[in-house]
Write a protein that holds these residues in place. Structure first.
Motif, PDB file in Angstrom:
ATOM      1  N   LEU A 128       0.884  -1.179   0.067  1.00 10.63           N
ATOM      2  CA  LEU A 128       0.155  -0.040  -0.151  1.00 10.63           C
ATOM      3  C   LEU A 128       0.920   1.145  -0.220  1.00 10.63           C
ATOM      4  O   LEU A 128       0.504   2.196  -0.721  1.00 10.63           O
ATOM      5  N   LYS A 129       1.838   1.076   0.759  1.00  7.00           N
ATOM      6  CA  LYS A 129       2.638   2.372   1.055  1.00  7.00           C
ATOM      7  C   LYS A 129       3.314   2.720  -0.256  1.00  7.00           C
ATOM      8  O   LYS A 129       3.511   3.804  -0.876  1.00  7.00           O
ATOM      9  N   LYS A 130       3.930   1.388  -0.900  1.00  7.03           N
ATOM     10  CA  LYS A 130       4.504   1.566  -2.220  1.00  7.03           C
ATOM     11  C   LYS A 130       3.662   2.290  -3.022  1.00  7.03           C
ATOM     12  O   LYS A 130       3.862   3.113  -3.924  1.00  7.03           O
ATOM     13  N   GLU A 131       2.510   1.711  -3.006  1.00  7.63           N
ATOM     14  CA  GLU A 131       1.439   2.107  -3.876  1.00  7.63           C
ATOM     15  C   GLU A 131       1.036   3.621  -3.925  1.00  7.63           C
ATOM     16  O   GLU A 131       0.937   4.324  -4.930  1.00  7.63           O
ATOM     17  N   VAL A 132       0.950   4.106  -2.642  1.00  7.08           N
ATOM     18  CA  VAL A 132       0.715   5.364  -2.070  1.00  7.08           C
ATOM     19  C   VAL A 132       1.590   6.393  -2.494  1.00  7.08           C
ATOM     20  O   VAL A 132       1.598   7.542  -3.344  1.00  7.08           O
ATOM     21  N   ALA A 133       3.108   5.812  -2.402  1.00  7.73           N
ATOM     22  CA  ALA A 133       4.221   6.638  -2.520  1.00  7.73           C
ATOM     23  C   ALA A 133       4.097   6.948  -4.182  1.00  7.73           C
ATOM     24  O   ALA A 133       4.506   7.959  -4.554  1.00  7.73           O
ATOM     25  N   HIS A 134       3.832   5.690  -4.744  1.00  8.98           N
ATOM     26  CA  HIS A 134       3.898   5.907  -6.241  1.00  8.98           C
ATOM     27  C   HIS A 134       2.587   6.695  -6.772  1.00  8.98           C
ATOM     28  O   HIS A 134       3.108   7.618  -7.571  1.00  8.98           O
ATOM     29  N   LEU A 135       1.616   6.646  -6.124  1.00 12.13           N
ATOM     30  CA  LEU A 135       0.535   7.533  -6.459  1.00 12.13           C
ATOM     31  C   LEU A 135       1.022   9.031  -6.241  1.00 12.13           C
ATOM     32  O   LEU A 135       0.621  10.079  -6.806  1.00 12.13           O
ATOM     33  N   VAL A 136       1.772   9.328  -4.744  1.00 14.60           N
ATOM     34  CA  VAL A 136       2.185  10.704  -4.442  1.00 14.60           C
ATOM     35  C   VAL A 136       3.240  11.007  -5.500  1.00 14.60           C
ATOM     36  O   VAL A 136       3.004  12.432  -5.982  1.00 14.60           O
ATOM     37  N   VAL A 137       3.696  10.295  -6.008  1.00  7.02           N
ATOM     38  CA  VAL A 137       4.886  10.456  -7.017  1.00  7.02           C
ATOM     39  C   VAL A 137       4.302  11.069  -8.181  1.00  7.02           C
ATOM     40  O   VAL A 137       4.681  12.133  -8.832  1.00  7.02           O
ATOM     41  N   GLN A 138       3.087  10.430  -8.487  1.00  2.15           N
ATOM     42  CA  GLN A 138       2.331  10.584  -9.788  1.00  2.15           C
ATOM     43  C   GLN A 138       1.720  12.134  -9.609  1.00  2.15           C
ATOM     44  O   GLN A 138       1.674  12.848 -10.429  1.00  2.15           O
ATOM     45  N   ALA A 139       1.178  11.976  -8.239  1.00  2.00           N
ATOM     46  CA  ALA A 139       0.573  13.393  -8.135  1.00  2.00           C
ATOM     47  C   ALA A 139       1.490  14.533  -8.064  1.00  2.00           C
ATOM     48  O   ALA A 139       1.042  15.729  -8.485  1.00  2.00           O
ATOM     49  N   THR A 140       2.685  14.414  -7.420  1.00  2.00           N
ATOM     50  CA  THR A 140       3.524  15.240  -7.172  1.00  2.00           C
ATOM     51  C   THR A 140       3.943  15.825  -8.470  1.00  2.00           C
ATOM     52  O   THR A 140       4.264  16.847  -8.935  1.00  2.00           O
ATOM     53  N   GLU A 141       4.284  14.667  -9.519  1.00  2.00           N
ATOM     54  CA  GLU A 141       4.762  15.033 -10.813  1.00  2.00           C
ATOM     55  C   GLU A 141       3.599  15.977 -11.551  1.00  2.00           C
ATOM     56  O   GLU A 141       3.716  16.639 -12.172  1.00  2.00           O
ATOM     57  N   LYS A 142       2.292  15.442 -11.319  1.00  2.00           N
ATOM     58  CA  LYS A 142       1.206  16.235 -11.849  1.00  2.00           C
ATOM     59  C   LYS A 142       1.164  17.650 -11.415  1.00  2.00           C
ATOM     60  O   LYS A 142       1.003  18.762 -12.188  1.00  2.00           O
ATOM     61  N   LEU A 143       1.401  17.640  -9.994  1.00  2.00           N
ATOM     62  CA  LEU A 143       1.491  19.094  -9.226  1.00  2.00           C
ATOM     63  C   LEU A 143       2.531  19.869  -9.613  1.00  2.00           C
ATOM     64  O   LEU A 143       2.253  21.055  -9.946  1.00  2.00           O
ATOM     65  N   LEU A 144       3.847  19.272  -9.948  1.00  2.00           N
ATOM     66  CA  LEU A 144       4.963  19.853 -10.214  1.00  2.00           C
ATOM     67  C   LEU A 144       4.880  20.263 -11.636  1.00  2.00           C
ATOM     68  O   LEU A 144       5.425  21.502 -11.977  1.00  2.00           O
ATOM     69  N   LYS A 145       4.253  19.694 -12.338  1.00  2.00           N
ATOM     70  CA  LYS A 145       3.796  20.345 -13.684  1.00  2.00           C
ATOM     71  C   LYS A 145       3.111  21.560 -13.568  1.00  2.00           C
ATOM     72  O   LYS A 145       3.117  22.610 -14.348  1.00  2.00           O
ATOM     73  N   GLU A 146       2.174  21.665 -12.584  1.00  2.00           N
ATOM     74  CA  GLU A 146       1.221  22.785 -12.278  1.00  2.00           C
ATOM     75  C   GLU A 146       2.054  23.936 -11.474  1.00  2.00           C
ATOM     76  O   GLU A 146       2.066  24.951 -11.901  1.00  2.00           O
ATOM     77  N   LYS A 147       2.752  23.572 -10.524  1.00  2.00           N
ATOM     78  CA  LYS A 147       3.260  24.675  -9.649  1.00  2.00           C
ATOM     79  C   LYS A 147       4.764  24.453  -9.656  1.00  2.00           C
ATOM     80  O   LYS A 147       5.250  23.220  -9.775  1.00  2.00           O
ATOM     81  N   VAL A 148       5.782  25.424  -9.293  1.00  2.00           N
ATOM     82  CA  VAL A 148       6.958  25.645  -9.115  1.00  2.00           C
ATOM     83  C   VAL A 148       7.458  25.614  -7.728  1.00  2.00           C
ATOM     84  O   VAL A 148       8.493  25.220  -7.427  1.00  2.00           O
ATOM     85  N   ASP A 149       6.871  26.155  -7.179  1.00  2.00           N
ATOM     86  CA  ASP A 149       7.125  26.479  -5.781  1.00  2.00           C
ATOM     87  C   ASP A 149       7.624  24.994  -4.934  1.00  2.00           C
ATOM     88  O   ASP A 149       6.641  24.493  -4.524  1.00  2.00           O
ATOM     89  N   GLU A 150       8.936  24.859  -5.143  1.00  2.00           N
ATOM     90  CA  GLU A 150       9.157  23.601  -4.694  1.00  2.00           C
ATOM     91  C   GLU A 150       9.213  23.373  -3.088  1.00  2.00           C
ATOM     92  O   GLU A 150       8.534  22.228  -2.600  1.00  2.00           O
ATOM     93  N   LYS A 151       9.515  24.389  -2.466  1.00  2.00           N
ATOM     94  CA  LYS A 151       9.441  24.395  -1.089  1.00  2.00           C
ATOM     95  C   LYS A 151       8.077  24.122  -0.626  1.00  2.00           C
ATOM     96  O   LYS A 151       7.784  23.205   0.295  1.00  2.00           O
ATOM     97  N   LYS A 152       7.133  25.090  -0.997  1.00  2.00           N
ATOM     98  CA  LYS A 152       5.649  24.661  -0.789  1.00  2.00           C
ATOM     99  C   LYS A 152       5.217  23.434  -0.828  1.00  2.00           C
ATOM    100  O   LYS A 152       4.494  22.498  -0.227  1.00  2.00           O
ATOM    101  N   ASP A 153       5.662  22.988  -2.201  1.00  2.00           N
ATOM    102  CA  ASP A 153       5.391  21.383  -2.404  1.00  2.00           C
ATOM    103  C   ASP A 153       5.674  20.459  -1.676  1.00  2.00           C
ATOM    104  O   ASP A 153       5.073  19.476  -1.107  1.00  2.00           O
ATOM    105  N   LEU A 154       6.989  20.446  -1.293  1.00  2.00           N
ATOM    106  CA  LEU A 154       7.766  19.493  -0.420  1.00  2.00           C
ATOM    107  C   LEU A 154       6.728  19.365   1.015  1.00  2.00           C
ATOM    108  O   LEU A 154       6.503  18.322   1.406  1.00  2.00           O
ATOM    109  N   GLU A 155       6.599  20.689   1.443  1.00  2.00           N
ATOM    110  CA  GLU A 155       5.964  20.744   2.455  1.00  2.00           C
ATOM    111  C   GLU A 155       4.286  19.936   2.506  1.00  2.00           C
ATOM    112  O   GLU A 155       4.158  19.335   3.137  1.00  2.00           O
TER     113      GLU A 155
END
Lengths: 78, 339, 164
Positions: free
Chosen positions: C125-152
Motif C-alpha cells: 500500500l505504502k509503495k502504491e501510495v508513494a507511487h501515487l504521490v509521486v504521480q500526484a507530485t509529478e502532476k503538481l510539479l507540472k502545475e506549480k513550481v514552488d518546490e518548497k511549498k510542494d515538499l511541505e
C-alpha cells in the motif's frame, strides 16, 4: 341254726365290708384323678410324670381296696 | 374270655369227673357259678374247648415216701400210695387225713408259664440274633416291639426310680423280664381257652418273693449291711428300736405281700366279673340276659386288656420304686457324681 | 372257689424256678445283645451327630473362605475397572491436550500469516501510495513550481496517510 347264723353273719360282713372298701377306694381314686387332671391341665408339659405318679398312687389305693375284697372273699367262703 | 366254650367244657369236666363220660350239658342253675369260677383255679390237665389235650405229670414229695413222679393222675391212683379225696385233693391212701408234704405237680398254670417263657425266649432270641448280625440297623417288626419295651422299662421305670445308675443297669434285665413275663401271662388269660397264671396266688407270691430278694439284695449291695440294718431303725433314735424294728420288718414283708395280692386280685376280679356276667345267661336261662351281658362283657374284656398291661407295669414300677426306696439317700453321692 | 385263695407252694416253687430260668436265658440271649446293640447304636448316632457337626463346621469355614475369595475377586475387579477408567481418562485428557495444542499452533500460524499478509499489504500500500504521490507530485510539479511549498505539502500528505 347257730351255724346258719354264723354263715349269715359272715356273708353280711363280707358284703358290707366289700361295699365300704369300694366306696373308700372310689373316693380316693376319684380325688386322685381329679387333682392329677387339674395339675396336668395347669402344667401340660409335666403331664407324663403326673400320669405315671397317678397310676402308681392309684395302684396303691386299689391295692388296699383289694385287700379288703380278699378279706371279704375269705369271709364269704368260710 | 372263653365264655360259652369254657362253660360247656367245664360242664363236661365237672359232671364227668373221674368217670370220663364226654357229654352232659345240663347242670342245675345253682351249680352254674361254682362251675364257671372253677375254671379260674389250677387243673391237672390241659383242655382246649372240648378237646382234652394232655394229662399233666404229678410230682409229689413226702417225708415218708420221698419223691414220686407219675405221668398223670390215673397212674398215681394205680400206684396205691395216694388217692383223690372227695374234695379232689390228693391224700395218702393209708392215711386219708394227710396230704403229701409238697405237691410239685405240673399244673395248667405252670404250663402256661412255660408257654409264656417259650414265646418270649424265642422272640428275644430271634431279636437278639438280629441285633448281633446288624446292630446298627433300625429295628423292624418284632424287634421293634421288644426294643420299645426294653427302652420303656429302662427310661420310664428303672432309671427314674433307682438312684444308682450302676445298680439300675445291672437290674435292668430283671425288670424287663419281670414285665414281659407278667404281661404275657396276663394276656394268655384273655385268649379263649387260656388260663391266667397270674390269677393264682402261688404265681404272684413267687414273683413277689423274687422282688423281695431283689429289693433287699440290691439295697445291701449298694449301701452295705450296716446301713441296711440302720434303715431298719427308720431314722428314729436307737432306744426306740424295740418299736421301730418290728414295724420296719413288717413293712419289709408287706410290700411284696401287697404286690402279690394286687396282681392276683386284679387279674382274678376281672375274670370273676366276666364269668359272672356270662354265667347270668345260663343261670336265668333266657336270651334276654344275653343282650345285656354280652355288650357289658365286651366292655369288661376291653377293660381287662387295659388291666393286663397296667398291672404288669405297676408290678414292675412298684418293685423299682421299692428298690429305690430301700437304697435310699445313702447312694446320693454316687448319684451326684453321675450328673 | 376255695382253691382260689390258697397259696399253692408247689406253684410258687415252680414260678420261682421258671422265672429264674427265664431270667437267666433272657439275660444270655436277649437282654445282653439288645443292650449292647442299643449302646452301639447310641454311640453310632452320637458319632454321626458329632461327625455331622464337624462337617458342618468345616463347610461353614469353607463357605466363609469362598465368600472371602469372592469378595477379594470383586475388589480386584473393581480396582481393575478403576484403573482402566483412569487410563482412559488419561488418554482422553492427553488427546484433548494434543488437539488443543494443534489447534493453537494452527491458529498462531494463521495469525502470523494474517499479520504477514497485512504487513506485506501495508508495504504494498505504502509503495502504491508513494507511487501515487509521486504521480500526484509529478502532476503538481507540472502545475506549480514552488518546490518548497510542494515538499511541505507532500510531507503533509505523507503524514496524513494512515500508518496501517
Amino acid at each position: 341254726m347257730e351255724q346258719n347264723l354264723a354263715k349269715l353273719g359272715a356273708y353280711l360282713a363280707a358284703g358290707i365290708g366289700a361295699g365300704i372298701s369300694v366306696i373308700g377306694a372310689g373316693l380316693g381314686i376319684g380325688k386322685l384323678a381329679s387333682s392329677a387332671l387339674e395339675s396336668s391341665a395347669r402344667q401340660p408339659e409335666a403331664s407324663g410324670d403326673i400320669r405315671t405318679t397317678m397310676i402308681i398312687a392309684a395302684a396303691l389305693i386299689e391295692g388296699v381296696a383289694l385287700f379288703s375284697c380278699v378279706i371279704a372273699m375269705l369271709l364269704a367262703i368260710k | 374270655m372263653e365264655a360259652e366254650a369254657v362253660m360247656s367244657n367245664e360242664v363236661g369236666q365237672h359232671e364227668a369227673q373221674g368217670a370220663h363220660s364226654t357229654h352232659s350239658t345240663e347242670i342245675p342253675p345253682q351249680e352254674v357259678f361254682p362251675v364257671l369260677l372253677g375254671t379260674l383255679g389250677e387243673h391237672r390237665e390241659l383242655n382246649f374247648f372240648h378237646y382234652h389235650i394232655v394229662d399233666l405229670p404229678v410230682i409229689l414229695y413226702d417225708k415218708e415216701y420221698g419223691f414220686d413222679i407219675y405221668s398223670n393222675i390215673e397212674k398215681m391212683k394205680e400206684s396205691g400210695k395216694y388217692v383223690l379225696s372227695t374234695t379232689h385233693k390228693i391224700v395218702k391212701a393209708n392215711k386219708p387225713e394227710e396230704t403229701p408234704t409238697l405237691d410239685l405237680s405240673v399244673t395248667s398254670l405252670v404250663c402256661f408259664q412255660w408257654l409264656a417263657m417259650i414265646i418270649l425266649l424265642v422272640a428275644f432270641f430271634r431279636a437278639g440274633r438280629k441285633y448281633k448280625k446288624q446292630p446298627l440297623k433300625p429295628p423292624k417288626g418284632l424287634q421293634n416291639v421288644l426294643e420299645a419295651i426294653f427302652v420303656f422299662i429302662r427310661d420310664d421305670v428303672v432309671l427314674p426310680n433307682i438312684p444308682s445308675r450302676k445298680a439300675a443297669y445291672r437290674l435292668l434285665p430283671y425288670f424287663v423280664s419281670l414285665f414281659v413275663f407278667i404281661l404275657l401271662m396276663n394276656l394268655f388269660g384273655l385268649i379263649p381257652g387260656g388260663h391266667t397264671a397270674t390269677g393264682a396266688l402261688g404265681t404272684t407270691a413267687g414273683l413277689a418273693l423274687t422282688a423281695l430278694f431283689v429289693i433287699n439284695g440290691t439295697a445291701i449291695r449298694q449301701i452295705g449291711l450296716k446301713n441296711w440294718l440302720k434303715h431298719l431303725l427308720g431314722g428314729a433314735p436307737w432306744y426306740l428300736f424295740f418299736i421301730m424294728v418290728p414295724i420296719e420288718i413288717i413293712s419289709l414283708f408287706t410290700k411284696p405281700f401287697a404286690l402279690t395280692v394286687r396282681l392276683f386280685a386284679n387279674m382274678t376280679a376281672g375274670h370273676v366279673v366276666l364269668l359272672s356276667l356270662v354265667g347270668l345267661i345260663f343261670y336265668l336261662k333266657t336270651f334276654v340276659m344275653a343282650a345285656v351281658a354280652v355288650p357289658f362283657s365286651v366292655f369288661m374284656y376291653a377293660l381287662e386288656l387295659l388291666v393286663a398291661f397296667l398291672q404288669a407295669f405297676i408290678f414292675t414300677i412298684l418293685t423299682a420304686v421299692f428298690t429305690g426306696l430301700a437304697i435310699g439317700e445313702h447312694s446320693e453321692h454316687s448319684h451326684q457324681i453321675e450328673h | 372257689m376255695d382253691s382260689l385263695l390258697n397259696v399253692n407252694p408247689g406253684l410258687m416253687i415252680w414260678t420261682i424256678l421258671n422265672f429264674l430260668i427265664f431270667l437267666f436265658l433272657l439275660v444270655k440271649f436277649g437282654a445282653k445283645p439288645i443292650s449292647n446293640a442299643l449302646k452301639a447304636r447310641e454311640d453310632y448316632i452320637q458319632n454321626n451327630i458329632q461327625n455331622a457337626e464337624k462337617l458342618n463346621q468345616e463347610a461353614q469355614k469353607l463357605l466363609a473362605e469362598t465368600q472371602q475369595k469372592l469378595r477379594d475377586a470383586q475388589n480386584e475387579m473393581m480396582a481393575i475397572i478403576q484403573k482402566g477408567k483412569q487410563q482412559a481418562d488419561e488418554l482422553i485428557r492427553r488427546a484433548t491436550e494434543e488437539a488443543e495444542k494443534v489447534r493453537k499452533e494452527k491458529l498462531d500460524e494463521a495469525m502470523r500469516e494474517i499479520t504477514r499478509s497485512k504487513e506485506s499489504a501495508l508495504i504494498e500500500l505504502k509503495k502504491e501510495v508513494a507511487h501515487l504521490v509521486v504521480q500526484a507530485t509529478e502532476k503538481l510539479l507540472k502545475e506549480k513550481v514552488d518546490e518548497k511549498k510542494d515538499l511541505e505539502l507532500i510531507n503533509q500528505y505523507i503524514e496524513q496517510i494512515p500508518k496501517n
